[in-house]
Design a protein around this motif. Structure first.
Motif, PDB file in Angstrom:
ATOM      1  N   LEU A  80      -4.874 -12.810  10.835  1.00  0.00           N
ATOM      2  CA  LEU A  80      -5.053 -11.379  10.608  1.00  0.00           C
ATOM      3  C   LEU A  80      -5.683 -10.725  11.830  1.00  0.00           C
ATOM      4  N   SER A  81      -5.123  -9.587  12.262  1.00  0.00           N
ATOM      5  CA  SER A  81      -5.690  -8.836  13.383  1.00  0.00           C
ATOM      6  C   SER A  81      -6.247  -7.511  12.865  1.00  0.00           C
ATOM      7  N   GLU A  82      -6.994  -6.826  13.712  1.00  0.00           N
ATOM      8  CA  GLU A  82      -7.534  -5.520  13.324  1.00  0.00           C
ATOM      9  C   GLU A  82      -6.400  -4.524  13.074  1.00  0.00           C
ATOM     10  N   TYR A  83      -5.355  -4.602  13.875  1.00  0.00           N
ATOM     11  CA  TYR A  83      -4.182  -3.746  13.673  1.00  0.00           C
ATOM     12  C   TYR A  83      -3.548  -4.042  12.312  1.00  0.00           C
ATOM     13  N   ASP A  84      -3.446  -5.326  11.967  1.00  0.00           N
ATOM     14  CA  ASP A  84      -2.875  -5.717  10.679  1.00  0.00           C
ATOM     15  C   ASP A  84      -3.661  -5.100   9.525  1.00  0.00           C
ATOM     16  N   ILE A  85      -4.966  -5.075   9.653  1.00  0.00           N
ATOM     17  CA  ILE A  85      -5.812  -4.514   8.590  1.00  0.00           C
ATOM     18  C   ILE A  85      -5.468  -3.045   8.376  1.00  0.00           C
ATOM     19  N   ALA A  86      -5.318  -2.300   9.455  1.00  0.00           N
ATOM     20  CA  ALA A  86      -4.965  -0.876   9.349  1.00  0.00           C
ATOM     21  C   ALA A  86      -3.601  -0.700   8.686  1.00  0.00           C
ATOM     22  N   VAL A  87      -2.646  -1.524   9.068  1.00  0.00           N
ATOM     23  CA  VAL A  87      -1.300  -1.438   8.489  1.00  0.00           C
ATOM     24  C   VAL A  87      -1.336  -1.809   7.007  1.00  0.00           C
ATOM     25  N   ILE A  88      -2.071  -2.843   6.671  1.00  0.00           N
ATOM     26  CA  ILE A  88      -2.162  -3.265   5.271  1.00  0.00           C
ATOM     27  C   ILE A  88      -2.763  -2.146   4.422  1.00  0.00           C
ATOM     28  N   CYS A  89      -3.799  -1.500   4.916  1.00  0.00           N
ATOM     29  CA  CYS A  89      -4.410  -0.386   4.166  1.00  0.00           C
ATOM     30  C   CYS A  89      -3.407   0.742   3.961  1.00  0.00           C
ATOM     31  N   HIS A  90      -2.673   1.067   5.017  1.00  0.00           N
ATOM     32  CA  HIS A  90      -1.671   2.131   4.930  1.00  0.00           C
ATOM     33  C   HIS A  90      -0.573   1.766   3.925  1.00  0.00           C
ATOM     34  N   THR A  91      -0.065   0.553   4.014  1.00  0.00           N
ATOM     35  CA  THR A  91       1.007   0.151   3.107  1.00  0.00           C
ATOM     36  C   THR A  91       0.499  -0.035   1.682  1.00  0.00           C
ATOM     37  N   MET A  92      -0.762  -0.390   1.536  1.00  0.00           N
ATOM     38  CA  MET A  92      -1.348  -0.461   0.185  1.00  0.00           C
ATOM     39  C   MET A  92      -1.292   0.913  -0.480  1.00  0.00           C
ATOM     40  N   LEU A  93      -1.676   1.950   0.265  1.00  0.00           N
ATOM     41  CA  LEU A  93      -1.631   3.302  -0.293  1.00  0.00           C
ATOM     42  C   LEU A  93      -0.206   3.694  -0.681  1.00  0.00           C
ATOM     43  N   GLU A  94       0.753   3.386   0.189  1.00  0.00           N
ATOM     44  CA  GLU A  94       2.154   3.702  -0.114  1.00  0.00           C
ATOM     45  C   GLU A  94       2.634   2.948  -1.348  1.00  0.00           C
ATOM     46  N   THR A  95       2.272   1.676  -1.442  1.00  0.00           N
ATOM     47  CA  THR A  95       2.707   0.850  -2.564  1.00  0.00           C
ATOM     48  C   THR A  95       2.014   1.277  -3.855  1.00  0.00           C
ATOM     49  N   LEU A  96       0.755   1.653  -3.765  1.00  0.00           N
ATOM     50  CA  LEU A  96       0.055   2.175  -4.945  1.00  0.00           C
ATOM     51  C   LEU A  96       0.739   3.440  -5.446  1.00  0.00           C
ATOM     52  N   GLN A  97       1.095   4.321  -4.535  1.00  0.00           N
ATOM     53  CA  GLN A  97       1.779   5.554  -4.923  1.00  0.00           C
ATOM     54  C   GLN A  97       3.112   5.241  -5.602  1.00  0.00           C
ATOM     55  N   LEU A  98       3.829   4.289  -5.057  1.00  0.00           N
ATOM     56  CA  LEU A  98       5.121   3.893  -5.619  1.00  0.00           C
ATOM     57  C   LEU A  98       4.962   3.336  -7.037  1.00  0.00           C
ATOM     58  N   HIS A  99       3.981   2.480  -7.234  1.00  0.00           N
ATOM     59  CA  HIS A  99       3.829   1.805  -8.526  1.00  0.00           C
ATOM     60  C   HIS A  99       3.061   2.608  -9.569  1.00  0.00           C
ATOM     61  N   LEU A 100       2.210   3.515  -9.136  1.00  0.00           N
ATOM     62  CA  LEU A 100       1.451   4.308 -10.104  1.00  0.00           C
ATOM     63  C   LEU A 100       2.128   5.641 -10.419  1.00  0.00           C
ATOM     64  N   GLY A 101       3.044   6.046  -9.572  1.00  0.00           N
ATOM     65  CA  GLY A 101       3.818   7.258  -9.845  1.00  0.00           C
ATOM     66  C   GLY A 101       2.952   8.484 -10.058  1.00  0.00           C
ATOM     67  N   ARG A 102       3.150   9.149 -11.183  1.00  0.00           N
ATOM     68  CA  ARG A 102       2.430  10.391 -11.479  1.00  0.00           C
ATOM     69  C   ARG A 102       0.923  10.187 -11.637  1.00  0.00           C
ATOM     70  N   GLN A 103       0.510   8.965 -11.925  1.00  0.00           N
ATOM     71  CA  GLN A 103      -0.923   8.675 -12.058  1.00  0.00           C
ATOM     72  C   GLN A 103      -1.638   8.718 -10.709  1.00  0.00           C
ATOM     73  N   PHE A 104      -0.854   8.645  -9.632  1.00  0.00           N
ATOM     74  CA  PHE A 104      -1.437   8.594  -8.288  1.00  0.00           C
ATOM     75  C   PHE A 104      -1.742  10.019  -7.824  1.00  0.00           C
ATOM     76  N   THR A 105      -2.799  10.575  -8.385  1.00  0.00           N
ATOM     77  CA  THR A 105      -3.226  11.939  -8.069  1.00  0.00           C
ATOM     78  C   THR A 105      -3.956  11.962  -6.732  1.00  0.00           C
ATOM     79  N   LEU A 106      -4.251  13.144  -6.266  1.00  0.00           N
ATOM     80  CA  LEU A 106      -5.008  13.292  -5.027  1.00  0.00           C
ATOM     81  C   LEU A 106      -6.379  12.623  -5.149  1.00  0.00           C
TER      82      LEU A 106
END
Length: 160
Positions: free
Chosen positions: A89-115
């Motif tokens: 794991l690199s520091e860059y990887d950590i940033a990418v994982i956090c970003h993709t986690m947010l995208e994946t959470l939005q995808l899977h939670l749908g309308r529940q993923f409020t601001l």
């Protein structure tokens, strides 16, 4: 940095929503991560991927529970330090994982993923990332105030 009780409640509720289909969440996350050039080494063996999914689930469950107690959260991350090194794991990887986690959470939670939920996850992931960077790479985003003042004073005196 701390998390409010309301944000904590949002995180625990949304994670509980993900639990029954956590495998699907991880498959989506893994496919999103493939879009990036990461140092992270994740073997494609189905058995190994299931093991990683289980470890991610366990880590997130425990890390969310420990968010209000940051010292305990640091201890938890220490327990996973060898995993970070094994996966390269690199520091860059950590940033990418956090970003993709947010995208994946939005995808899977749908309308529940409020601001509000997005902000709660963003803050939690930021906290996790900073602690992981501190433990795995011995880096910090905390600036010593005295050192900062000395540098500032030095800059001012060299400009004169």
């Amino acid at each position: 940095m701390s998390i409010s009780p309301y944000q904590y409640q949002l995180l625990t509720q949304s994670f509980a929503t993900l639990k029954p289909n956590f495998h699907c969440f991880c498959v989506s996350l893994h496919s999103q991560l493939k879009r990036y050039d990461l140092q992270l080494v994740v073997p494609n063996s189905p058995k190994y991927l299931l093991n990683i999914e289980h470890r991610i689930h366990t880590f997130l469950h425990e890390a969310i529970a420990l968010l209000p107690q940051q010292n305990a959260l640091v201890d938890l991350v220490q327990q996973y330090k060898s995993d970070f090194h094994t996966l390269r794991l690199s520091e860059y990887d950590i940033a990418v994982i956090c970003h993709t986690m947010l995208e994946t959470l939005q995808l899977h939670l749908g309308r529940q993923f409020t601001l509000a939920l997005r902000n709660a996850w963003r803050k939690a992931l930021h906290m996790f990332a900073n602690i992981i960077k501190s433990v795995a790479f011995n880096t910090t985003n905390v600036v010593n105030l005295q050192h900062f003042r000395q540098q500032k004073q030095h800059q001012i005196s060299t400009l004169r």
